[in-house]
Write a protein that holds these residues in place. Sequence first.
Motif, PDB file in Angstrom:
ATOM      1  N   GLN A  21       0.830  -1.212   0.000  1.00 32.47           N
ATOM      2  CA  GLN A  21       0.000   0.000   0.000  1.00 32.47           C
ATOM      3  C   GLN A  21       0.859   1.255   0.000  1.00 32.47           C
ATOM      4  N   PHE A  24       2.130   1.788  -3.454  1.00 29.13           N
ATOM      5  CA  PHE A  24       1.071   2.370  -4.289  1.00 29.13           C
ATOM      6  C   PHE A  24       0.958   3.869  -4.025  1.00 29.13           C
ATOM      7  N   LEU A  29       3.408   1.394  -7.729  1.00 24.27           N
ATOM      8  CA  LEU A  29       2.525   0.343  -8.235  1.00 24.27           C
ATOM      9  C   LEU A  29       1.256   0.985  -8.781  1.00 24.27           C
ATOM     10  N   THR A  30       0.696   0.368  -9.817  1.00 17.69           N
ATOM     11  CA  THR A  30      -0.594   0.823 -10.323  1.00 17.69           C
ATOM     12  C   THR A  30      -1.696   0.232  -9.449  1.00 17.69           C
ATOM     13  N   GLN A  31      -2.907   0.714  -9.620  1.00 16.92           N
ATOM     14  CA  GLN A  31      -4.044   0.195  -8.847  1.00 16.92           C
ATOM     15  C   GLN A  31      -4.215  -1.303  -9.109  1.00 16.92           C
ATOM     16  N   GLU A  33      -1.912  -3.492 -10.145  1.00 14.13           N
ATOM     17  CA  GLU A  33      -0.811  -4.231  -9.515  1.00 14.13           C
ATOM     18  C   GLU A  33      -1.029  -4.361  -8.008  1.00 14.13           C
ATOM     19  N   LEU A  34      -1.474  -3.277  -7.383  1.00 18.36           N
ATOM     20  CA  LEU A  34      -1.741  -3.306  -5.948  1.00 18.36           C
ATOM     21  C   LEU A  34      -2.794  -4.364  -5.624  1.00 18.36           C
ATOM     22  N   GLU A  35      -3.907  -4.351  -6.355  1.00 12.30           N
ATOM     23  CA  GLU A  35      -4.983  -5.304  -6.083  1.00 12.30           C
ATOM     24  C   GLU A  35      -4.507  -6.744  -6.254  1.00 12.30           C
ATOM     25  N   GLY A 157      -2.664   8.855  -3.081  1.00 11.68           N
ATOM     26  CA  GLY A 157      -1.258   9.110  -3.324  1.00 11.68           C
ATOM     27  C   GLY A 157      -0.716  10.385  -2.701  1.00 11.68           C
TER      28      GLY A 157
END
Length: 184
Positions: A21, A24, A29-31, A33-35, A157
């Motif tokens: 987190q 991110f 990290l993109t959303q 990738e995070l998920e 962010g």
Amino acid sequence: MSDLQMRVSDEDRERGARKLQEAFMEGRLTQLELEDRLELALTARTYGDLLGLIADLPADAPAVDEVVELASKNGHIQRSGDWAVPRRLRVASKYGSVELDLSEAVIPHPVVEIDLDLKYGSAKIVLPDGAAADIDRFRADWGSTVTTNVPGRAQPGALYVVVSGETKYGSLTIRYPRKRWFTH
């Protein structure tokens, strides 16, 4: 059995999820990738599974104290420039003023809590551009009302500052840095 094959605890999984987190929030990290990584981190069975999800992320930033207390009876408390902001900052001032400029500070946390205990003094907090501040937990008894020109809701962010505490006869101002005009 190697260390990578040892089973992880719930606390290990949560620590890995926090690191993802934070990455991110830093834009690493993109959303999506995070998920994807969060789902795998929360179901990881071994250290190898967990470490594979964060191996391409930088090591943790230098440690910053979790809680710092600043106090003065009648002096001016000021922090500005390149300074390390703790996760929680407690500031007490009986007669002096407080100025906290976070616009150029090192802030490794997505959320910073500032607890102000002001008697007769006022406080000014300068946030980095794009940051937001929650002032719902701050009370001004006899002083000026609280003034702010920054959003009150957390922005993805961006730094989110939660201000609590009180002033008896002072005021609180939260703003972004003043724009500097240069002539050629």
